[in-house]
Design an enzyme around this catalytic site. Structure first.
Site, PDB file in Angstrom:
ATOM      1  CB  VAL A  74      -1.048   0.245   1.323  1.00 35.11           C
ATOM      2  CG1 VAL A  74      -1.837   1.356   1.294  1.00 35.11           C
ATOM      3  CG2 VAL A  74      -1.988  -1.378   1.371  1.00 35.11           C
ATOM      4  CD  GLU A  75       4.107   2.054  -4.564  1.00 35.06           C
ATOM      5  OE1 GLU A  75       3.418   3.179  -5.423  1.00 35.06           O
ATOM      6  OE2 GLU A  75       4.428   1.523  -5.473  1.00 35.06           O
TER       7      GLU A  75
ATOM      8  CB  CYS B 275       6.673  -4.187   2.290  1.00 36.00           C
ATOM      9  SG  CYS B 275       7.798  -2.789   2.088  1.00 36.00           S
TER      10      CYS B 275
ATOM     11  CD  GLU C 111       7.322  -8.280   2.021  1.00 39.65           C
ATOM     12  OE1 GLU C 111       7.010  -7.447   2.049  1.00 39.65           O
ATOM     13  OE2 GLU C 111       8.517  -9.027   1.386  1.00 39.65           O
TER      14      GLU C 111
ATOM     15  CB  CYS D 201      12.358  -4.173   2.115  1.00 42.70           C
ATOM     16  SG  CYS D 201      11.281  -3.712   2.885  1.00 42.70           S
TER      17      CYS D 201
ATOM     18  CB  CYS E 169      10.033  -6.864   4.832  1.00 37.66           C
ATOM     19  SG  CYS E 169       8.847  -5.541   4.149  1.00 37.66           S
TER      20      CYS E 169
HETATM   21 ZN   LIG Z   1       9.169  -4.302   2.568  1.00 39.82          ZN
END
Ligand SMILES: [Zn+2]
Length: 136
Positions: free
Chosen positions: A46-47, A56, A58, A89, A92
């Protein structure tokens, strides 16, 4: 433990990616995690226009896990909207460590790996002083 069905996890992750909100990067990401109870939980990215507040996939996955009263993942797959494998990333990796431990399997190419391989020397609860040390 049941046999890991990576194909099913990847499909669940891809279905989650279809629900992503990614108007800025265009990178739709879905994550699916198998819990120790055998339940599959999913999340999508969800940006946010600020970028730094972007969640992210996750993050959503761990939130869904906790909301169901569970706290232990054994395997996680993350993919883009086309189903291509994405490794978590750095943030996460740290997030997942707390909810699956270093032996949790993470889908990666060419083969899934333990989280400890993606996050060696991780900062964890053992890195914090104990409460008794705080009071000394
Ligand atoms: Zn992430």
């Amino acid at each position: 433990m049941q046999r890991l069905d990576w194909s099913a996890l990847r499909i669940a992750a891809r279905n989650a990616a279809a629900m992503a909100y990614a108007p800025y990067s265009g990178l739709h990401v879905g994550a699916a995690g198998l819990s120790s109870s055998g339940t599959v939980f999913t999340g999508c990215n969800v940006e946010n226009v600020s970028y730094g507040l972007t969640l992210c996939a996750e993050c959503g996955l761990v939130s869904a896990l906790r909301q169901a009263g569970e706290d232990s993942l054994v395997a996680v797959a993350a993919v883009d909207g086309d189903g291509n494998c994405l490794t978590p990333c750095g943030r996460c990796r740290q997030l997942l460590l707390e909810h699956g431990g270093p032996s949790m399997l993470i889908d990666a190419l060419p083969v899934p790996v333990a989280l400890s391989e993606l996050l060696p020397g991780a900062f964890d609860a053992a890195s914090l002083p104990s409460r008794s040390e705080d009071q000394a």
